[in-house]
Write a protein that holds these residues in place. Structure first.
Motif, short mmCIF file in Angstrom:
data_model
loop_
_atom_site.label_atom_id
_atom_site.label_comp_id
_atom_site.label_asym_id
_atom_site.label_seq_id
_atom_site.Cartn_x
_atom_site.Cartn_y
_atom_site.Cartn_z
N GLU A 116 0.83 -1.20 0.00
CA GLU A 116 0.00 0.00 0.00
C GLU A 116 0.87 1.26 0.00
N ALA A 117 1.99 1.23 0.73
CA ALA A 117 2.89 2.38 0.80
C ALA A 117 3.44 2.72 -0.59
N LYS A 118 3.70 1.69 -1.39
CA LYS A 118 4.17 1.90 -2.77
C LYS A 118 3.12 2.70 -3.56
N ASN A 119 1.84 2.41 -3.32
CA ASN A 119 0.76 3.13 -4.00
C ASN A 119 0.66 4.58 -3.50
N VAL A 120 0.87 4.78 -2.21
CA VAL A 120 0.85 6.14 -1.64
C VAL A 120 1.95 6.97 -2.30
N ARG A 121 3.16 6.41 -2.40
CA ARG A 121 4.27 7.12 -3.03
C ARG A 121 3.96 7.43 -4.49
N LEU A 122 3.33 6.47 -5.17
CA LEU A 122 2.95 6.66 -6.57
C LEU A 122 1.97 7.83 -6.70
N ILE A 123 1.00 7.90 -5.80
CA ILE A 123 0.01 8.99 -5.83
C ILE A 123 0.70 10.35 -5.66
N TYR A 124 1.61 10.46 -4.70
CA TYR A 124 2.34 11.71 -4.49
C TYR A 124 3.18 12.06 -5.72
N ASN A 125 3.87 11.07 -6.28
CA ASN A 125 4.71 11.33 -7.45
C ASN A 125 3.89 11.73 -8.67
N LEU A 126 2.76 11.07 -8.89
CA LEU A 126 1.91 11.43 -10.02
C LEU A 126 1.41 12.85 -9.89
N TYR A 127 1.06 13.25 -8.67
CA TYR A 127 0.58 14.62 -8.46
C TYR A 127 1.68 15.63 -8.77
N LEU A 128 2.89 15.34 -8.31
CA LEU A 128 4.01 16.26 -8.56
C LEU A 128 4.42 16.27 -10.03
N GLN A 129 4.08 15.22 -10.76
CA GLN A 129 4.36 15.17 -12.20
C GLN A 129 3.30 15.93 -13.00
N GLY A 130 2.28 16.45 -12.31
CA GLY A 130 1.30 17.28 -12.98
C GLY A 130 -0.07 16.66 -13.16
N LYS A 131 -0.24 15.41 -12.74
CA LYS A 131 -1.56 14.78 -12.88
C LYS A 131 -2.53 15.38 -11.88
N ILE B 278 -8.22 10.32 -2.68
CA ILE B 278 -6.89 10.73 -3.14
C ILE B 278 -6.55 12.11 -2.58
N ASP B 279 -7.51 13.02 -2.60
CA ASP B 279 -7.28 14.36 -2.08
C ASP B 279 -6.91 14.32 -0.59
N VAL B 280 -7.61 13.49 0.18
CA VAL B 280 -7.32 13.37 1.62
C VAL B 280 -5.93 12.76 1.81
N MET B 281 -5.57 11.77 0.99
CA MET B 281 -4.25 11.16 1.10
C MET B 281 -3.15 12.19 0.83
N LEU B 282 -3.38 13.07 -0.14
CA LEU B 282 -2.38 14.08 -0.47
C LEU B 282 -2.25 15.15 0.62
N SER B 283 -3.20 15.21 1.54
CA SER B 283 -3.17 16.19 2.63
C SER B 283 -2.86 15.55 3.98
N ASN B 284 -2.69 14.23 4.02
CA ASN B 284 -2.54 13.53 5.29
C ASN B 284 -1.08 13.56 5.75
N GLU B 285 -0.84 14.36 6.78
CA GLU B 285 0.51 14.54 7.32
C GLU B 285 1.05 13.26 7.98
N LYS B 286 0.17 12.31 8.26
CA LYS B 286 0.59 11.07 8.89
C LYS B 286 1.65 10.35 8.06
N TYR B 287 1.59 10.51 6.73
CA TYR B 287 2.56 9.85 5.86
C TYR B 287 3.98 10.35 6.07
N THR B 288 4.14 11.51 6.74
CA THR B 288 5.47 12.04 7.04
C THR B 288 5.92 11.65 8.45
N GLY B 289 5.08 10.90 9.17
CA GLY B 289 5.41 10.50 10.53
C GLY B 289 4.84 11.44 11.58
#
Length: 152
Positions: free
Chosen positions: A38-53, A81-92
Motif C-alpha cells: 500500500e505504501a508503494k501506491n501512496v508514493r505513486l500517488i504523491y509522485n503522479l501529483y508532482l508530475q502534474g496529474k 486521493i485528495d485526503v491522502m495528499l493532505s494527510n501529514e501522517k505519511y510524514t510521521g
C-alpha cells in the motif's frame, strides 16, 4: 468524554495517534507499521501529483494499473486521493483534535514510520495551493476567474 479525549491527546497516550490509514497496518502492540504494497501506491500517488496529474487523472491511472482503492473497489474516489495528499501522517507526524482552522490541536512528530518525506509532502501542499482556484485577500475568500484567454 471530550475532556478525557483531550487529556489523552495532550499526554500522548491517545490510541488515536496510532489509528490505521491506507499504507499502514497495526502490529500486535497497536503501533503503526508500513504495509509496503500500500505504501508503494501512496508514493505513486504523491509522485503522479508532482508530475502534474490531477486528482481525477491519478484516479484514472490507478484504475488503469488495476490498483484497488482502500475499500477494495476498482474505482478510486477523488476525495480519497485528495485526503491522502493532505494527510501529514505519511510524514510521521500526527495531528489530533484539529478543527481545520488550526486553532488548537495536538501534534506528535516521529509518531510512526515515514512513507513520504516531509519535502515531498510540502511540495505537494505548495502545488495544491498553486492549482487551487480559491484565493484569499483582504476582502475574504474568492474564486479565480474561470475564463480563459483565447490568445494563448
Amino acid at each position: 468524554m471530550k475532556w478525557g479525549i483531550k487529556q489523552h491527546a495532550a499526554q500522548g497516550t491517545s490510541k488515536l495517534y496510532n489509528r490505521k490509514c491506507y499504507g499502514y497496518n497495526n502490529d500486535r502492540d497497536g503501533n503503526l507499521v508500513i504495509n509496503e504494497s500500500e505504501a508503494k501506491n501512496v508514493r505513486l500517488i504523491y509522485n503522479l501529483y508532482l508530475q502534474g496529474k490531477s486528482v481525477l487523472g491519478i484516479a484514472k491511472e490507478l484504475e488503469r494499473l488495476g490498483i484497488k482503492s482502500p475499500t477494495g473497489k476498482t474505482t478510486w474516489p477523488k476525495r480519497t486521493i485528495d485526503v491522502m495528499l493532505s494527510n501529514e501522517k505519511y510524514t510521521g507526524t500526527v495531528r489530533l483534535l484539529d478543527n481545520g482552522k488550526h486553532d488548537s490541536y495536538y501534534r506528535a512528530e516521529n509518531n510512526n514510520p515515514v512513507i513520504v518525506s516531509k519535502e515531498t509532502f510540502q511540495a505537494v501542499q505548495i502545488e495544491k495551493q498553486h492549482r487551487s482556484n480559491v484565493t484569499k485577500s483582504e476582502e475574504g475568500v474568492q474564486r479565480k476567474s474561470k475564463k480563459y484567454s483565447s490568445k494563448k
